[in-house]
Every structure is written in C-alpha cells, then in structure tokens.
Design a protein around this motif. Sequence first.
Motif, short mmCIF file in Angstrom:
data_model
loop_
_atom_site.label_atom_id
_atom_site.label_comp_id
_atom_site.label_asym_id
_atom_site.label_seq_id
_atom_site.Cartn_x
_atom_site.Cartn_y
_atom_site.Cartn_z
N TYR A 183 23.21 71.10 83.65
CA TYR A 183 23.23 69.87 82.88
C TYR A 183 22.22 69.95 81.74
O TYR A 183 21.17 70.59 81.88
N VAL A 184 22.54 69.27 80.64
CA VAL A 184 21.64 69.22 79.48
C VAL A 184 21.36 67.75 79.17
O VAL A 184 22.29 66.95 79.01
N GLN A 185 20.08 67.41 79.11
CA GLN A 185 19.71 66.04 78.77
C GLN A 185 19.87 65.83 77.27
O GLN A 185 19.41 66.66 76.46
N VAL A 186 20.52 64.75 76.88
CA VAL A 186 20.85 64.51 75.48
C VAL A 186 20.47 63.09 75.07
O VAL A 186 20.09 62.26 75.91
N HIS A 187 20.61 62.81 73.78
CA HIS A 187 20.37 61.46 73.28
C HIS A 187 21.44 60.50 73.84
O HIS A 187 22.59 60.92 74.04
N PRO A 188 21.09 59.25 74.05
CA PRO A 188 22.08 58.28 74.54
C PRO A 188 23.30 58.15 73.63
O PRO A 188 24.40 57.87 74.10
N GLU A 189 23.10 58.38 72.33
CA GLU A 189 24.23 58.29 71.40
C GLU A 189 25.29 59.35 71.70
O GLU A 189 26.48 59.11 71.54
N ILE A 190 24.85 60.53 72.11
CA ILE A 190 25.80 61.59 72.46
C ILE A 190 26.59 61.18 73.70
O ILE A 190 27.80 61.39 73.79
N VAL A 191 25.90 60.60 74.66
CA VAL A 191 26.58 60.11 75.87
C VAL A 191 27.64 59.08 75.49
O VAL A 191 28.77 59.11 76.00
N LYS A 192 27.28 58.18 74.59
CA LYS A 192 28.24 57.15 74.17
C LYS A 192 29.47 57.78 73.53
O LYS A 192 30.61 57.40 73.83
N MET A 193 29.27 58.76 72.65
CA MET A 193 30.41 59.42 72.01
C MET A 193 31.29 60.12 73.04
O MET A 193 32.53 60.02 72.99
#
Length: 348
Positions: A86-96
Amino acid sequence: MIKKISMLMTCILCILIFSGCSKNQEIITKTALKMDTVFQLKAYGPKANEAIEESLSRLDEIEQMASVTIDSSDISKINQASGKEYVQVHPEIVKMLETAVKYSKLSNGVFDITVGPLVNLWGIGTDNERIPTDEEIKSKLPLVGYNDISINEENNSIKLLKEGMAIDLGGIAKGFAADEVLKIYKKYDIKGGIISLGGSSIYTVGQKPDGTPWNVGVKHPRKDSDQDYVGIINLSEQALSTSGDYERYFIKDGKRYHHILNPSTGYPTDNGVISVTIVVDSSIPDSNMLADILTKTVFIAGVDNGLKFIDSLQGVSCMAITSDYNIYKSSNWNIKLDKLDPDFKFAN
C-alpha cells in the motif's frame, strides 16, 4: 505516413470571448502549461488576479500529486508499488480513485483508470507511439481491472493488487482540477469567468461583463483549425467536457489510432463515435470531474448504450457525433447549438 496533432497545440474546445468592458470589469486572462496541456483561466472582478494566481498554484499541487510522468507523484508511487504494498497518498487522490471506481461499476467497466499498461504500450501522443502486436495487447489485458484497486480510507492508502498494474488519470484529473479552481473562484467571489483546462474541461462562471452568456465553440472533429466548430453553445454556471478521436492520434496505413482505449479489447475505441460533449449542471457535486469521466464513458460505450447511461443520471446531458457527421442527443439535452456547421445534422 504518420500524422500527429500535439495536444499542446490543439484544444478540443475553443472559447470565444467578446469583451469591450469597463476598466472595473476588465477580464484578466492567464495561460499556463500544466499537466502537459495548455490551461487558460479568465476572471473579472476586484480580486480576479488573486483568484487566478492561487488557482495556478493549486494546479501545480494537483499535477505533482496526479501526474504519471513525475516519479515522485502519488500516482507514480502507486504504480511502482503495484502488487507489492500500500502507498499512503493525499486525500484528493483517494477521492479521485473512489469516484473513478464508482463510475467504473456503474458503467460495467466501460470506464476504467487501470488502462495504464495499455496506454504505455501504445504510447499515443508520445515519441514512442506505435501499433502493438496482438500478443502484446493480450499480455496486458489481465492487468486491467478496477476491481483490483484496493483503497484503505482509514489512512488514505492505495494498493494495486497485481504487479504490473498502472493507473492513468487522464480521464479524470483535469476535471478534478477544474472543480478545485472553481472553489477558489467562489472563495474570491468571482462573478464571471471561464476555467478552461486544456479545452476539454470547461466551466463557465456567471456571465460576461455585458450580461450575456459565455460562448463556447465545440471543435470540428475533422478540421485542424481551432476556429472551425460544430456549433456554438451558450453556457452559464455549467461544466462542459468534450473528448474526441482527434485530440491525440496517429495515422498508419490510412487508419486512425487515437488515445481513447477500450479497456476490454486493448485497442482504440472503434464504434463510429468521433466526439462526445457532456454538460453537467452546477447543482451536481464535482460537476467537472463527472463531465470528464462521462465523455470517455460514452465515447467507449457508443451512441445507444452511452446515451442510455446518460439518461439514467440526474443533471447530465450529452451530445455524441459519429463518423457520418450525425449528431445524437440524450433525451434531456435542451441546449441550443448555434451556428451549426452545414457538415452536421441532428439524427434524433
């Protein structure tokens, strides 16, 4: 002989701006190269310049997160770790990604952002564009599948379950970016302006200084000039997106190979559709991102299935153009198309 139109030089849509406004209503316009695309922001009002400058900074942030060509971006890190962790990402990437998966499910996989391996294989729009062999395409198809995107909302982390998988946000990132710019325009109380991200994602804010609607020209899909239109649409507080087989393509032995790949076949979509325009009402959340997604969805699904899908959604309308220059409209398309080019005719 291969012919290529650069996405930096050709916009899918051309905006027609007619000003002549007072000094207090001067339209501020700034153009910048972001996400390998020419972006143009227009606004007028006391804080127009501040709104545009902040918007350009925000676009830089989104590019650093979402670009597949920046090694340090969240998307590149996800792709590099495919099948491993798993890679932790910005919340905006999760939203997309959550939005992309939602519409992948609704469209039964017609829209799928895991086409990255196929996009890389074809290389359309790059110096490495080519026609892959059938064997090469078949080898990549098992790596395409939105169900193999694992999202951990608790810590904003993403994992692609199969090694070799790759996400490509070409069908969603510019729409998301347009929504973010719109938030900034609202923050600075911009009464009128246009957000044009590559010409393919456009949002019109309010009206022109003289009180008339903004005019948006839908690009003629078979003429190279940005001054050749299918017709002109008047927009106010609406998101508009267009996708076509003329944005990025090459021609080999008389056949056009374009960038909108069918995730189930691995080949450029070939169903007679050459251009799709989606309009989404401002009352719909994330209207620009949705418009961006749906243009690709309808293009790949085709006229019958695509328009049926659009008719199942609220606040969305569609216009699709086929290779015989017929224009098909969704049942709720009530937008007037002015100055219709004589090449085209309405089929329904």
